[in-house]
Design a protein around this motif. Structure first.
Motif, mmCIF file in Angstrom:
data_model
loop_
_atom_site.group_PDB
_atom_site.id
_atom_site.type_symbol
_atom_site.label_atom_id
_atom_site.label_comp_id
_atom_site.label_asym_id
_atom_site.label_seq_id
_atom_site.Cartn_x
_atom_site.Cartn_y
_atom_site.Cartn_z
ATOM 1 N N GLY A 35 0.801 -1.211 0.000
ATOM 2 C CA GLY A 35 0.000 0.000 0.000
ATOM 3 C C GLY A 35 0.835 1.262 0.000
ATOM 4 N N VAL A 36 2.106 1.178 0.439
ATOM 5 C CA VAL A 36 2.970 2.346 0.359
ATOM 6 C C VAL A 36 3.338 2.551 -1.101
ATOM 7 C CG1 VAL A 36 5.229 3.281 0.955
ATOM 8 C CG2 VAL A 36 3.846 2.165 2.702
ATOM 9 N N GLY A 37 2.997 3.684 -1.633
ATOM 10 C CA GLY A 37 3.209 3.966 -3.048
ATOM 11 C C GLY A 37 2.528 5.265 -3.388
ATOM 12 N N SER A 38 1.623 5.270 -4.356
ATOM 13 C CA SER A 38 0.815 6.452 -4.650
ATOM 14 C C SER A 38 0.171 6.332 -6.017
ATOM 15 C CB SER A 38 1.629 7.751 -4.624
ATOM 16 O OG SER A 38 2.218 7.950 -3.364
ATOM 17 N N ASN A 39 -0.883 7.122 -6.227
ATOM 18 C CA ASN A 39 -1.490 7.312 -7.537
ATOM 19 C C ASN A 39 -1.351 8.774 -7.934
ATOM 20 O OD1 ASN A 39 -2.618 4.649 -7.391
ATOM 21 N ND2 ASN A 39 -4.411 5.450 -6.328
ATOM 22 N N SER A 40 -1.107 9.018 -9.193
ATOM 23 C CA SER A 40 -1.234 10.375 -9.733
ATOM 24 C C SER A 40 -1.514 10.251 -11.216
ATOM 25 C CB SER A 40 0.037 11.204 -9.495
ATOM 26 O OG SER A 40 1.110 10.732 -10.289
ATOM 27 N N TRP A 41 -2.281 11.186 -11.701
ATOM 28 C CA TRP A 41 -2.493 11.236 -13.145
ATOM 29 C C TRP A 41 -2.882 12.648 -13.545
ATOM 30 C CZ3 TRP A 41 -5.686 8.612 -9.780
ATOM 31 C CH2 TRP A 41 -7.031 8.979 -9.716
ATOM 32 N N VAL A 42 -2.640 12.954 -14.795
ATOM 33 C CA VAL A 42 -2.942 14.273 -15.328
ATOM 34 C C VAL A 42 -3.602 14.086 -16.686
ATOM 35 C CG1 VAL A 42 -0.624 14.499 -16.340
ATOM 36 C CG2 VAL A 42 -1.982 16.552 -15.845
ATOM 37 N N VAL A 43 -4.637 14.885 -16.949
ATOM 38 C CA VAL A 43 -5.434 14.772 -18.176
ATOM 39 C C VAL A 43 -5.386 16.108 -18.903
ATOM 40 C CG1 VAL A 43 -7.694 14.203 -19.140
ATOM 41 C CG2 VAL A 43 -6.951 13.138 -16.994
ATOM 42 N N GLY A 85 -11.642 22.371 -20.958
ATOM 43 C CA GLY A 85 -10.656 22.599 -21.998
ATOM 44 C C GLY A 85 -9.264 22.853 -21.465
ATOM 45 N N GLU A 86 -9.073 22.706 -20.143
ATOM 46 C CA GLU A 86 -7.772 22.872 -19.512
ATOM 47 C C GLU A 86 -7.443 21.618 -18.699
ATOM 48 O OE1 GLU A 86 -5.767 25.324 -20.071
ATOM 49 O OE2 GLU A 86 -7.175 26.572 -21.212
ATOM 50 N N PRO A 87 -6.183 21.404 -18.369
ATOM 51 C CA PRO A 87 -5.808 20.158 -17.676
ATOM 52 C C PRO A 87 -6.420 20.010 -16.287
ATOM 53 C CG PRO A 87 -3.881 21.185 -18.680
ATOM 54 C CD PRO A 87 -4.988 22.184 -18.761
ATOM 55 N N LEU A 88 -6.531 18.752 -15.891
ATOM 56 C CA LEU A 88 -6.868 18.364 -14.527
ATOM 57 C C LEU A 88 -5.766 17.441 -14.016
ATOM 58 C CD1 LEU A 88 -10.656 17.446 -14.970
ATOM 59 C CD2 LEU A 88 -9.771 19.428 -13.710
ATOM 60 N N LEU A 89 -5.424 17.575 -12.741
ATOM 61 C CA LEU A 89 -4.350 16.773 -12.158
ATOM 62 C C LEU A 89 -4.824 16.194 -10.831
ATOM 63 C CD1 LEU A 89 -0.578 17.696 -11.997
ATOM 64 C CD2 LEU A 89 -1.750 16.972 -9.920
ATOM 65 N N ALA A 90 -4.616 14.883 -10.649
ATOM 66 C CA ALA A 90 -5.030 14.194 -9.421
ATOM 67 C C ALA A 90 -3.823 13.520 -8.780
ATOM 68 C CB ALA A 90 -6.101 13.147 -9.726
ATOM 69 N N LEU A 122 7.221 12.564 -11.074
ATOM 70 C CA LEU A 122 6.647 13.906 -11.017
ATOM 71 C C LEU A 122 5.735 14.126 -12.222
ATOM 72 C CD1 LEU A 122 8.964 14.285 -8.925
ATOM 73 C CD2 LEU A 122 9.211 16.615 -9.791
ATOM 74 N N ILE A 123 4.476 14.482 -11.945
ATOM 75 C CA ILE A 123 3.566 14.851 -13.033
ATOM 76 C C ILE A 123 3.305 16.346 -12.989
ATOM 77 C CG2 ILE A 123 2.486 12.593 -13.198
ATOM 78 C CD1 ILE A 123 0.076 13.824 -11.666
ATOM 79 N N TYR A 124 2.825 16.886 -14.111
ATOM 80 C CA TYR A 124 2.847 18.334 -14.315
ATOM 81 C C TYR A 124 1.659 18.772 -15.156
ATOM 82 C CZ TYR A 124 4.487 22.667 -16.655
ATOM 83 O OH TYR A 124 4.618 23.922 -17.172
ATOM 84 N N ALA A 125 1.146 19.986 -14.865
ATOM 85 C CA ALA A 125 0.159 20.649 -15.716
ATOM 86 C C ALA A 125 0.355 22.149 -15.576
ATOM 87 C CB ALA A 125 -1.259 20.261 -15.310
ATOM 88 N N ASP A 126 0.030 22.899 -16.622
ATOM 89 C CA ASP A 126 0.185 24.354 -16.521
ATOM 90 C C ASP A 126 -0.986 25.085 -17.166
ATOM 91 O OD1 ASP A 126 0.670 24.659 -19.335
ATOM 92 O OD2 ASP A 126 2.826 24.385 -19.065
ATOM 93 N N ASN A 174 -0.410 22.598 -21.084
ATOM 94 C CA ASN A 174 0.556 21.512 -21.226
ATOM 95 C C ASN A 174 0.468 20.537 -20.052
ATOM 96 O OD1 ASN A 174 1.960 22.702 -23.598
ATOM 97 N ND2 ASN A 174 2.510 24.291 -22.113
ATOM 98 N N ILE A 175 0.748 19.286 -20.345
ATOM 99 C CA ILE A 175 0.894 18.275 -19.302
ATOM 100 C C ILE A 175 2.234 17.572 -19.509
ATOM 101 C CG2 ILE A 175 -1.597 17.945 -19.109
ATOM 102 C CD1 ILE A 175 -1.253 15.248 -20.552
ATOM 103 N N GLY A 176 2.767 17.000 -18.437
ATOM 104 C CA GLY A 176 4.071 16.358 -18.579
ATOM 105 C C GLY A 176 4.395 15.428 -17.435
ATOM 106 N N TYR A 177 5.504 14.758 -17.595
ATOM 107 C CA TYR A 177 6.013 13.799 -16.611
ATOM 108 C C TYR A 177 7.531 13.841 -16.648
ATOM 109 C CZ TYR A 177 7.818 9.367 -14.849
ATOM 110 O OH TYR A 177 8.558 8.421 -14.178
ATOM 111 N N GLN A 178 8.153 13.686 -15.477
ATOM 112 C CA GLN A 178 9.602 13.561 -15.408
ATOM 113 C C GLN A 178 9.973 12.588 -14.308
ATOM 114 O OE1 GLN A 178 12.304 15.166 -17.267
ATOM 115 N NE2 GLN A 178 13.296 13.454 -16.209
ATOM 116 N N ALA A 179 10.839 11.632 -14.623
ATOM 117 C CA ALA A 179 11.453 10.782 -13.601
ATOM 118 C C ALA A 179 12.722 11.487 -13.139
ATOM 119 C CB ALA A 179 11.788 9.413 -14.166
#
Length: 846
Positions: free
Chosen positions: A269-277, A285-290, A485-489, A493-498
């Motif tokens: 269970g130690v971990g996490s969820n994240s997503w960006v649309v 018409g703009e991003p959502l981030l969870a 790391l997930i990203y929205a602006d 724009n949406i993005g991801y970086q390890a």
């Protein structure tokens, strides 16, 4: 015993409402604060969440330290004693072994070096924060700080907190890295299992990530096309016999378990969820981030909610940021500013390796030569007792940890080492002439968190980021703990970086402890940041991270073999695809996905029991209930209660009955293991000699009978009244006096139980331990959904509440909404904050 009786007599008899409430912070009116340059405003909403507005960066972080100390100073004081290996100063001799382990790792020493290495501007923020904490300490002491100090005074009279320092803040990153340390536990477990299980059986217990069925975070096209060479193949070794280890002091064996309990359980269970649309799929018409990070359940929760705002945002004071912070740490760790939003999940890359070392006196072998051990003396101050001195030893890989924990010592006693493919061999000396090597085996730890890092700087870069380039520049500094790391602006724009400091290994892959005497197995460097996986505006229009594999197997660098097995990622992806098909996605849609309770093992369980018949009609009725079940672990579900108890009994029978005790600490892994064994009715895992079971059907029948009997004992014989939420309930326990073992004291600080749905490997990740009862132990520590189109339309919720003071109205006032997966509005603009303000405090220079 006398101290216990005194505590019970004086605390349980009633310290009184005045003692309880005297530490509650002042939240209205005016307070002087020595060290402020100008006045600062602190507005709090109905949940007690503060918004701090200041004219300068110095005053902003000074006030954050002051407010954190108002709400959470006991937690802060305890944390710094933990990270510096000084718990014995608070609680006496019982914590000596824990302190010995933590002092050996040297977290606070490393944090002190990191503070010295900080850029001057960033170091000034940490110093301002410390000054704010100390300004509060100058105004209060003892029970005026927190109820815990009234209790502590009964067993440790005269204790007074010392001044806060920047290193006290930075050291908490080491504690979080420990909590998210990925595969050290798995590596230890496999090393011990390898002593009695053949390699084939070990591989079956640890199946590879199911790349064909479950997604990766980015595809091959999202990472750089040329990322360097793959890790070299393992070298061969010549044989020499294992050498037994020295005995283990009886109380040392609990060191790691104690640290886990104090920081947060390192379990399923130690971990996490994240997503960006992206806006292409959303109603606005703009991003959502969870984002919902999964950590060990704690009271108070590990997070604090807060907004930091400069009265005029500009070069001299560039902050307008809100989200989740850690008490004791300046800045916002997860959240958004005026232009960008970001979220984290644990990267689950392998950033720690155990090395089996050959020790000869005060030296160790490396490439056929003896090298001096690095040593230092440490002294523990013990409340109510004499000082304890001990020696820390280290090789070139890191501190020697055998002799500190039962597992590490056992590995040193009969070591098996990994040679790169998951195979296990006895620890062997390399090359010709190795019969001349002498000494004993020991185990050392190579871990990125034990090198000075730059995460303390990264937080402020994130808080000020304006675009994806700024975000990636911050990510480059965020080295430990390594996070997705997930990203929205606001530009869509949406993005991801390890990010992170990710090692490049020589021979071997760290799946098992490595031969420390052969430099071929050493780390050779770290993956260049430019070659780490990333994604920017992918064609799918969304990015999902849930501790699953980051990249396909074609990625040229080795990252890990111990990913989460991808059930949460696959489920989130499927639900997003469904939502996209049905129409534009809203913030409420993302919150509904966070509430999804689908059990990963449900489909395999239903398939396994589709043709099973048992004699008892009541047990058969319970089995039949699986057929029409929607596979959701809802809190009010009787079928979910039976399915989870059944899952526990099935897996216990599969791995029991032999001479080797096989832990079942990862339900996602066991879900893959179970599905694979179902394909082979003759598998040896279906036989249990102790239970007299010789076939798959017999094992499944026995498990069903046992599960039914267990539920009858727990919740009665009326199956319609079985209830997963009550069986799986969460009790919030304070990490200090809430686990004292003294019921009247625990009652002061603990709350619950709270019925909850979800489960291990579930999107609503309320984790529990197989064969450890069904109580929730790991949780979504917070949930947030950020609406980039309108920051004030965002929503958030917290496991407990803003306050760390027992009996304060905001101690656990968010827990009911959290358990029901409801969220609260998140005001960000100055207008929205003013409209929701209930209390206003003005801090003024003295």
């Amino acid at each position: 015993m006398l101290a216990v009786l005194v505590v019970i007599a004086r605390v349980a008899a009633g310290l009184g409402a005045w003692t309880v409430a005297r530490s509650f912070p002042q939240t209205t009116g005016t307070l002087p604060a020595e060290g402020l340059d100008r006045a600062v405003t602190v507005q709090r909403d109905a949940s007690g969440i503060p918004t701090i507005t200041a004219d300068t960066g110095h005053d902003l972080f000074f006030a954050q330290g002051f407010v954190h100390a108002q709400d959470r100073f006991w937690e802060m004081d305890f944390r710094r004693h933990l990270t510096s290996g000084r718990l014995s100063e608070l609680f006496g001799e019982s914590q000596v072994r824990t302190d010995t382990f933590l002092r050996t790792l040297g977290w606070h020493r490393i944090a002190e070096q990191e503070v010295r290495d900080l850029p001057q501007e960033v170091r000034a923020y940490y110093e301002a924060y410390a000054d704010g904490v100390n300004a509060y300490l100058a105004q209060r002491s003892g029970a005026d700080l927190s109820l815990e100090y009234a209790v502590l005074d009964l067993q440790n009279p005269g204790y007074a907190p010392e001044k806060w320092t920047p290193a006290d803040s930075v050291a908490w990153f080491k504690a979080m890295a420990w909590d998210l340390r990925t595969n050290v536990d798995e590596e230890s477990t496999r090393a011990l299992l390898a002593r009695t299980l053949d390699p084939e059986r070990l591989e079956e217990l640890y199946p590879p990530y199911p790349f064909a069925e479950h997604p990766t975070i980015v595809g091959s096209g999202s990472s750089p096309a040329s990322a360097g060479p793959a890790a070299p193949a393992a070298s061969a070794a010549a044989a020499s016999g294992p050498i037994g280890a020295a005995g283990l002091p009886e109380d040392t064996a609990r060191a790691i378990a104690t640290v886990d309990a104090l920081i947060g359980a390192q379990g399923e269970g130690v971990g996490s969820n994240s997503w960006v649309v992206s806006g292409a799929h959303t109603a606005t018409g703009e991003p959502l981030l969870a984002n919902d990070p999964h950590l060990g359940a704690a009271l108070p929760s590990v997070w604090t909610q807060m907004q930091l705002r400069c009265s005029t945002v500009g070069p001299d004071c560039p902050f307008a940021v809100a989200g989740f912070s850690f008490s004791g740490l300046p800045g916002i760790v997860i959240g958004h500013n005026e232009r960008v939003a970001w979220g984290f999940t644990n990267l689950t890359t392998d950033v720690a390796d155990l090395y089996v070392e050959r020790i000869d006196g005060d030296r160790y072998w490396k490439d056929g030569e003896l090298h001096p051990l690095q040593t230092r003396r440490e002294t523990l101050k013990v409340a109510g007792g004499s000082d304890v001195e001990f020696e820390v030893r280290a090789t070139g890989h890191g501190p020697v940890v055998s002799g500190l924990t039962e597992d590490f010592t056992a590995i040193a006693g009969t070591p098996r080492v990994g040679l790169g493919t998951g195979s296990a061999e006895r620890a062997e000396a390399p090359g010709a002439g190795t019969d001349r090597l002498s000494g004993e085996y020991a185990v050392s730890l190579r871990w990125t968190a034990l090198d000075p890092g730059t995460t303390a700087e990264a937080i402020f870069r994130l808080d000020r980021a304006k675009n994806y380039d700024d975000f990636r520049a911050a990510a480059e500094k965020f080295d430990v703990p390594a996070q997705n790391l997930i990203y929205a602006d606001v530009d869509g724009n949406i993005g991801y970086q390890a990010p992170g400091r990710l090692p490049i290994r020589g021979a071997g892959d760290g799946w098992l402890p490595q031969p420390g005497w052969d430099s071929a197995y050493d780390w050779t460097g770290f993956i260049p940041f430019a070659e780490l996986p990333r994604s920017y505006n992918p064609p799918a229009g969304y990015i999902v991270t849930a501790n699953n594999a980051i990249v396909p197997e074609s990625y040229p660098y080795f990252l890990s073999r111990d990913w989460d097995y991808g059930y949460r990622a696959a489920r989130i992806t499927a639900l997003l695809d469904r939502k996209i098909t049905e129409g534009p996605i809203t913030a409420d849609d993302l919150r509904e996905i966070q509430a999804d309770d689908r059990m990963p093992a449900a489909a395999s369980l239903r398939r396994a029991y589709a043709r099973i018949s048992v004699e008892d009609p009541k047990v058969q009725a319970a089995i039949d209930g699986l057929r029409d079940w929607d596979e959701q672990n809802r809190a009010d579900s009787s079928v979910a209660a039976f399915a989870n108890v059944l899952w526990n009994r099935v897996t216990a029978l599969m791995v029991g009955g032999g001479s080797t005790e096989i832990p079942r600490d990862d339900q996602s892994r066991f879900t893959v293991f179970f599905a694979e064994q179902l394909r082979d009715p003759g598998s040896r895992w279906w036989r249990n000699a102790e239970a007299g079971i010789t076939s798959r059907d017999a094992l499944l029948e026995r498990a069903a009978n046992e599960a039914y009997a267990e539920l009858v004992r727990a919740q009665g014989s009326d199956a319609s009244r079985w209830n997963w939420g009550e069986l799986h309930a969460l009790t919030l326990r304070s990490g200090t006096f809430g686990k004292s073992g003294i019921a009247p004291v625990e009652a002061l600080f603990n709350r619950g139980p709270f019925p909850v749905g979800g489960g291990s490997g579930v999107v609503n990740a309320t984790g529990w331990g197989l064969d450890e009862g069904y109580e929730t132990s790991t949780v979504p520590s917070m949930r947030m959904v950020v609406d980039v189109s309108d920051w004030d339309a965002s929503q958030w919720i917290h496991l407990t509440g803003a306050s760390g003071h027992a009996f304060h109205p905001h101690y656990t006032d968010q827990t009911g909404d959290w358990a029901a997966v409801r969220s609260r509005p998140w005001a960000f603009s100055a207008e929205a904050v003013s409209a929701t303000t209930r209390d206003t405090l003005r801090l003024e220079p003295r």
